[in-house]
Design a protein around this motif. Structure first.
Motif, PDB file in Angstrom:
ATOM      1  N   VAL A   1      -2.870  -3.557  14.543  1.00 23.25           N
ATOM      2  CA  VAL A   1      -1.878  -3.568  13.467  1.00 23.25           C
ATOM      3  C   VAL A   1      -2.503  -4.047  12.159  1.00 23.25           C
ATOM      4  O   VAL A   1      -2.120  -3.612  11.068  1.00 23.25           O
ATOM      5  CB  VAL A   1      -0.682  -4.457  13.857  1.00 23.25           C
ATOM      6  CG1 VAL A   1       0.311  -4.581  12.706  1.00 23.25           C
ATOM      7  CG2 VAL A   1       0.021  -3.897  15.093  1.00 23.25           C
ATOM      8  N   ALA A   2      -3.497  -4.928  12.252  1.00 22.30           N
ATOM      9  CA  ALA A   2      -4.119  -5.505  11.062  1.00 22.30           C
ATOM     10  C   ALA A   2      -4.782  -4.461  10.188  1.00 22.30           C
ATOM     11  O   ALA A   2      -5.057  -4.722   9.011  1.00 22.30           O
ATOM     12  CB  ALA A   2      -5.140  -6.568  11.463  1.00 22.30           C
ATOM     13  N   GLY A   3      -5.055  -3.264  10.722  1.00 20.55           N
ATOM     14  CA  GLY A   3      -5.581  -2.210   9.869  1.00 20.55           C
ATOM     15  C   GLY A   3      -4.662  -1.907   8.697  1.00 20.55           C
ATOM     16  O   GLY A   3      -5.120  -1.545   7.605  1.00 20.55           O
ATOM     17  N   LEU A   4      -3.361  -2.062   8.911  1.00 21.83           N
ATOM     18  CA  LEU A   4      -2.394  -1.774   7.849  1.00 21.83           C
ATOM     19  C   LEU A   4      -2.528  -2.733   6.671  1.00 21.83           C
ATOM     20  O   LEU A   4      -2.118  -2.404   5.554  1.00 21.83           O
ATOM     21  CB  LEU A   4      -0.973  -1.845   8.410  1.00 21.83           C
ATOM     22  CG  LEU A   4      -0.621  -0.836   9.512  1.00 21.83           C
ATOM     23  CD1 LEU A   4       0.748  -1.150  10.096  1.00 21.83           C
ATOM     24  CD2 LEU A   4      -0.654   0.595   8.981  1.00 21.83           C
ATOM     25  N   LEU A   5      -3.078  -3.913   6.894  1.00 22.98           N
ATOM     26  CA  LEU A   5      -3.206  -4.900   5.817  1.00 22.98           C
ATOM     27  C   LEU A   5      -4.049  -4.386   4.665  1.00 22.98           C
ATOM     28  O   LEU A   5      -3.871  -4.798   3.521  1.00 22.98           O
ATOM     29  CB  LEU A   5      -3.822  -6.198   6.359  1.00 22.98           C
ATOM     30  CG  LEU A   5      -2.975  -7.024   7.312  1.00 22.98           C
ATOM     31  CD1 LEU A   5      -3.822  -8.125   7.954  1.00 22.98           C
ATOM     32  CD2 LEU A   5      -1.782  -7.636   6.577  1.00 22.98           C
ATOM     33  N   ASN A   6      -5.001  -3.502   4.975  1.00 22.19           N
ATOM     34  CA  ASN A   6      -5.880  -2.977   3.936  1.00 22.19           C
ATOM     35  C   ASN A   6      -5.577  -1.515   3.620  1.00 22.19           C
ATOM     36  O   ASN A   6      -6.398  -0.812   3.040  1.00 22.19           O
ATOM     37  CB  ASN A   6      -7.352  -3.120   4.360  1.00 22.19           C
ATOM     38  CG  ASN A   6      -8.311  -2.944   3.202  1.00 22.19           C
ATOM     39  OD1 ASN A   6      -8.085  -3.479   2.111  1.00 22.19           O
ATOM     40  ND2 ASN A   6      -9.381  -2.200   3.413  1.00 22.19           N
ATOM     41  N   GLY A   7      -4.407  -1.051   4.035  1.00 25.20           N
ATOM     42  CA  GLY A   7      -4.037   0.316   3.726  1.00 25.20           C
ATOM     43  C   GLY A   7      -4.748   1.353   4.562  1.00 25.20           C
ATOM     44  O   GLY A   7      -5.001   2.469   4.100  1.00 25.20           O
TER      45      GLY A   7
ATOM     46  N   HIS B   1       0.805  -1.222   0.000  1.00 29.30           N
ATOM     47  CA  HIS B   1       0.000   0.000   0.000  1.00 29.30           C
ATOM     48  C   HIS B   1       0.840   1.275   0.000  1.00 29.30           C
ATOM     49  O   HIS B   1       0.267   2.376  -0.060  1.00 29.30           O
ATOM     50  CB  HIS B   1      -0.916   0.012   1.228  1.00 29.30           C
ATOM     51  CG  HIS B   1      -1.878  -1.124   1.278  1.00 29.30           C
ATOM     52  ND1 HIS B   1      -2.958  -1.230   0.433  1.00 29.30           N
ATOM     53  CD2 HIS B   1      -1.915  -2.231   2.079  1.00 29.30           C
ATOM     54  CE1 HIS B   1      -3.630  -2.341   0.712  1.00 29.30           C
ATOM     55  NE2 HIS B   1      -3.019  -2.960   1.702  1.00 29.30           N
ATOM     56  N   VAL B   2       2.141   1.158   0.085  1.00 29.86           N
ATOM     57  CA  VAL B   2       2.989   2.329   0.327  1.00 29.86           C
ATOM     58  C   VAL B   2       2.764   3.434  -0.697  1.00 29.86           C
ATOM     59  O   VAL B   2       2.486   4.591  -0.346  1.00 29.86           O
ATOM     60  CB  VAL B   2       4.477   1.924   0.367  1.00 29.86           C
ATOM     61  CG1 VAL B   2       5.372   3.166   0.367  1.00 29.86           C
ATOM     62  CG2 VAL B   2       4.765   1.063   1.596  1.00 29.86           C
TER      63      VAL B   2
END
Length: 674
Positions: A329-335, A87-88
């Motif tokens: 932290v899992a929020g980062l998995l979907n950007g 997602h970066v």
């Protein structure tokens, strides 16, 4: 960024099922039944919907459906960190940060997605330079700060296995966990601030390193409140900040390793009533699938750079000792931008303040605000006026878990947010567990809300309430069971020969069926109510601890001959945890003795597990085989009749019950309405 009305994520998914799979369902119940009847089709749809990537195809979605031992997506390769870092570029182009971090001292930081990628790469290369290989364990003793997330992603990116404990835990409790997994690297903080009090962790870190002979390298996170000359006592170590600071051609070229789908990701700990905490191993691919399904489809958490959910910001208050840290932290998995807070949500002991997190949410523009159910109950009891905590109009979801949310508290929160928003708020109330790092029961933004209930069983989770005959029941309280596997169920327990502890933890009552240890009622319309634990595990505001760990700390005191603890958290009531002790002849449970017991628990476990009250008794009820009768006493104190909860003929000391019967009657009389 604007907060335009979102199209619910579960509706977008159902639209996709209709157009891409030709599947349409008349209601949620039909969708749920399809998802549990055809597990391969459902989980393949999750893979495709989120466009998950693998350089090699999987041979089958579910090649073996046994529990335990289900095999998912064999042949696929995966990496949790790779899914995050994809997602970066898009997130950076949209101006969405990866992590927004506050602490109670006023330090505010923002970590952009390119910074996250650079720091993860730098630390990953540092770990590899220390000889860390895929499968090696990296143990961390860190607070809820960005460095903990960076360290986790760096560990995962090179195939090492992450394990984390909160720095409010004492050395004994941490060693009980980390000794089982023999970590090669320890990442620790030298101090913390909580509730306005600074506390050094130098001695604890030294004890951890001395007690973990497998540790070959120490990375240290410096706390501003600890003098550098004090920290030098821990030499040799490497500064965690320096290890994350590398920025050269090697970091720019770094990519997370492709790993087998079920390669171990992390080890979390859930305690039963006997023995050491269970070191539970989850895999990369299973966790990504389950967390995307939970966070997006059920928690309605959108991607921060997509037009439908532009500017989404996700906060779930948690310590690093709770599995909700993993869920945050899992929020980062979907950007999704993650907003994290390190500190006491209730202010200080001298100046209680339950508006801390609400002001944090207002200042960060949080859209999803989650916390343990006890947090919202404390806000209500404190008479907090949420509207006075800043501009909270962007908050469109409130999430709870950890213990049942009472109807009273939910109605309070709804009214408070109505004054903020001018309309109703959606509550995403969940129930799940550390055991599979997910939820069995949760929310659906398009279903009706009934205060005191959770809205539905989650997609892919074949959850039922079973009676004592092992039959599914509706509108009756029964054991929560899951009859079919989900991808995030444990791969195994670390060091568990022949899967003996794994089997006894979940499959001893119903072979091949997961028994979770909660009381559940499924209503005729599909809603769910959790009535607390059906076993004797302690659940203090979402943090579980085995009673055996507490007994070890209490009974280490020479005056304590025996002890028993029960947690009476039940259907949204406050957690009430009394401790009963048998003392040596001549010893008295006076204030000094109470203070010593409390201190022992704080040091060995955590302040969270200090009991609400302590009582001196003559005997602890035990079975003929010598087991403490925690569950019968718990049921008795919750109001069930004695003859329904215990068989005196199976007891070694049935007369010991007399005191507890009288105590239960006193409690019932005290709580009865006038």
């Amino acid at each position: 960024m604007t907060a335009a009305p979102f199209i619910p994520q579960i509706r977008l998914y159902q639209d996709w099922l209709r157009t891409q799979r030709g599947l349409a369902f008349g209601d949620y119940d039909a969708l749920w039944r399809w998802s549990t009847d055809d597990l391969p089709a459902f989980w393949q749809s999750v893979w495709d919907y989120f466009d998950l990537q693998s350089p090699t195809p999987h041979r089958a979605v579910l090649s073996d459906a046994r529990m335990p031992g289900a095999r998912w997506f064999e042949g696929a390769q995966f990496n949790y960190a790779r899914q995050v870092l994809r997602h970066v570029d898009a997130a950076q182009a949209a101006g969405a940060p990866a992590i927004v971090s506050y602490n109670e001292q006023g330090l505010r930081r923002e970590l952009g997605w390119p910074q996250l990628r650079q720091q993860v790469a730098s630390l990953a290369l540092h770990l590899q330079a220390q000889g860390v290989l895929p499968g090696d364990r990296v143990a961390a003793y860190l607070p809820n700060v960005p460095e903990a997330i960076v360290a986790f992603l760096a560990t995962a990116s090179i195939g090492a296995v992450w394990s984390l404990c909160a720095p409010d835990m004492g050395s004994n409790a941490v060693l009980d966990r980390f000794r089982q997994i023999a970590p090669k690297v320890l990442i620790a903080c030298d101090g913390i601030t909580y509730g306005g009090r600074e506390a050094t962790r130098i001695d604890v870190v030294a004890q951890l390193r001395d007690g973990l002979p497998s540790v070959q390298h120490l990375l240290l996170l410096a706390d501003p409140g600890v003098a550098p000359q004090v920290t030098q006592r821990l030499q040799p170590f490497t500064s965690l900040a320096q290890a994350c600071a590398g920025d050269d051609t090697r970091t720019a070229a770094f990519e997370p390793l492709w790993l087998p789908f079920d390669h171990p990701l992390w080890i979390v700990y859930s305690s039963g009533t006997t023995g050491l905490p269970k070191p539970i191993v989850h895999g990369h691919g299973g966790m990504v699938l389950v967390h995307l399904g939970l966070m997006v489809l059920h928690n309605d958490l959108g991607c921060s750079y997509q037009p439908n959910s532009l500017g989404e910001r996700y906060h779930w208050y948690s310590s690093t000792g709770w599995v909700m840290w993993n869920a945050q932290v899992a929020g980062l998995l979907n950007g999704t931008t993650c907003c994290i807070f390190d500190g006491n949500p209730g202010g200080t002991k001298d100046k209680p303040d339950w508006g801390v997190l609400w002001r944090f949410a207002a200042e960060t523009g949080t859209t999803f605000f989650g916390a343990g159910a006890a947090f919202f109950a404390n806000c209500m009891k404190a008479g907090l006026e949420v509207a006075q905590c800043g501009d909270l109009r962007r908050v469109r979801s409130l999430g709870t878990t950890g213990s049942p949310l009472s109807e009273e508290v939910q109605r309070w929160g709804t009214q408070e947010m109505r004054e903020v928003r001018g309309g109703d708020i959606w509550w995403c109330n969940m129930a799940g567990g550390t055991d599979f790092a997910g939820a069995f029961i949760g929310g659906n933004r398009e279903l009706p809300q009934i205060p005191g209930q959770m809205q539905c069983r989650l997609l892919g989770c074949a959850v039922e309430a079973w009676n004592e005959q092992g039959q599914p029941v509706v509108d009756q309280v029964g054991e929560l069971v899951c009859t079919r596997p989900i991808p995030s169920m444990p791969l195994y327990f670390w060091g568990d020969e022949g899967n003996q502890r794994y089997l006894s933890s979940y499959f001893d009552t119903y072979p091949g069926i997961w028994r979770h240890g909660d009381w559940l009622k499924v209503t005729p319309d599909g809603g769910c109510i959790i009535y607390g634990r059906s076993d004797a595990t302690i659940n203090r505001h979402g943090l579980r601890m085995g009673t055996s760990e507490l007994y070890s700390a209490v009974e280490a005191l020479p005056e304590v001959l025996d002890s028993m603890v029960v947690d009476l958290e039940y259907l949204g009531r406050d957690s009430y945890m009394p401790l009963f002790v048998v003392l040596r002849p001549g010893a008295v449970l006076d204030e000094a003795m109470r203070a010593r017991i409390a201190a022992s628990l704080r040091i060995a476990l955590s302040p969270r597990f200090v009991p609400d009250e302590m009582f001196q008794v003559a005997e602890i009820p035990r079975t003929l085989s010598g087991k403490k009768q925690e569950l019968p006493i718990k049921k008795l104190l919750l109001g069930q009749p004695l003859d329904k909860v215990v068989n005196k003929d199976a007891m070694a000391n049935p007369s010991s019950l007399d005191w507890f019967v009288a105590f239960a009657q006193q409690r019932a009389a005290a709580s009865a309405p006038d």
